[in-house]
Design a protein around this motif. Structure first.
Motif, short mmCIF file in Angstrom:
data_model
loop_
_atom_site.label_atom_id
_atom_site.label_comp_id
_atom_site.label_asym_id
_atom_site.label_seq_id
_atom_site.Cartn_x
_atom_site.Cartn_y
_atom_site.Cartn_z
N ILE A 1 -10.25 -1.25 -2.05
CA ILE A 1 -10.08 -0.72 -0.62
C ILE A 1 -10.55 -0.60 0.25
O ILE A 1 -11.47 -1.68 1.11
CB ILE A 1 -9.79 0.59 -0.58
CG1 ILE A 1 -7.33 0.78 -0.82
CG2 ILE A 1 -9.39 1.00 0.83
CD1 ILE A 1 -7.40 2.30 -0.77
N GLY B 1 0.79 -1.46 0.40
CA GLY B 1 0.06 0.03 -0.14
C GLY B 1 0.74 1.27 0.30
O GLY B 1 0.46 2.41 -0.82
N GLN C 1 -8.82 2.73 -4.85
CA GLN C 1 -10.29 3.22 -4.29
C GLN C 1 -11.58 1.81 -3.66
O GLN C 1 -11.94 1.45 -3.12
CB GLN C 1 -10.81 3.99 -3.96
CG GLN C 1 -10.40 5.71 -3.80
CD GLN C 1 -11.21 6.69 -3.90
OE1 GLN C 1 -12.15 6.87 -3.93
NE2 GLN C 1 -10.51 7.59 -2.92
#
Length: 66
Positions: free
Chosen positions: A24, A14, A21
């Motif tokens: 995640i 990361g 996004q």
């Protein structure tokens, strides 16, 4: 040992690689689902430990009776 290695590997990945996004969000949703499953199916002590380490607020019963 494996979990600690996975944590370090994920942190390094990361830090150096741009992660979308959506990826995640999917990983976080999986973590929340696993915590909720632990609340439903495990002993109270384990579930409370998971809640204490969760960055999210989960509603609870104020009376403490379930």
């Amino acid at each position: 040992m494996v979990a600690g290695s996975a944590l370090l590997l994920g942190a390094g990945l990361g830090y150096f690689v741009r992660i979308p996004q959506r990826a995640i969000a999917a990983i976080m949703a999986l973590g929340i689902m696993l915590q909720q499953t632990a609340l439903k199916y495990t002993a109270t002590g384990i579930a409370q430990a998971l809640l204490a380490t969760s960055p999210y607020i989960c509603p609870t019963d104020r009376n403490g009776d379930g």
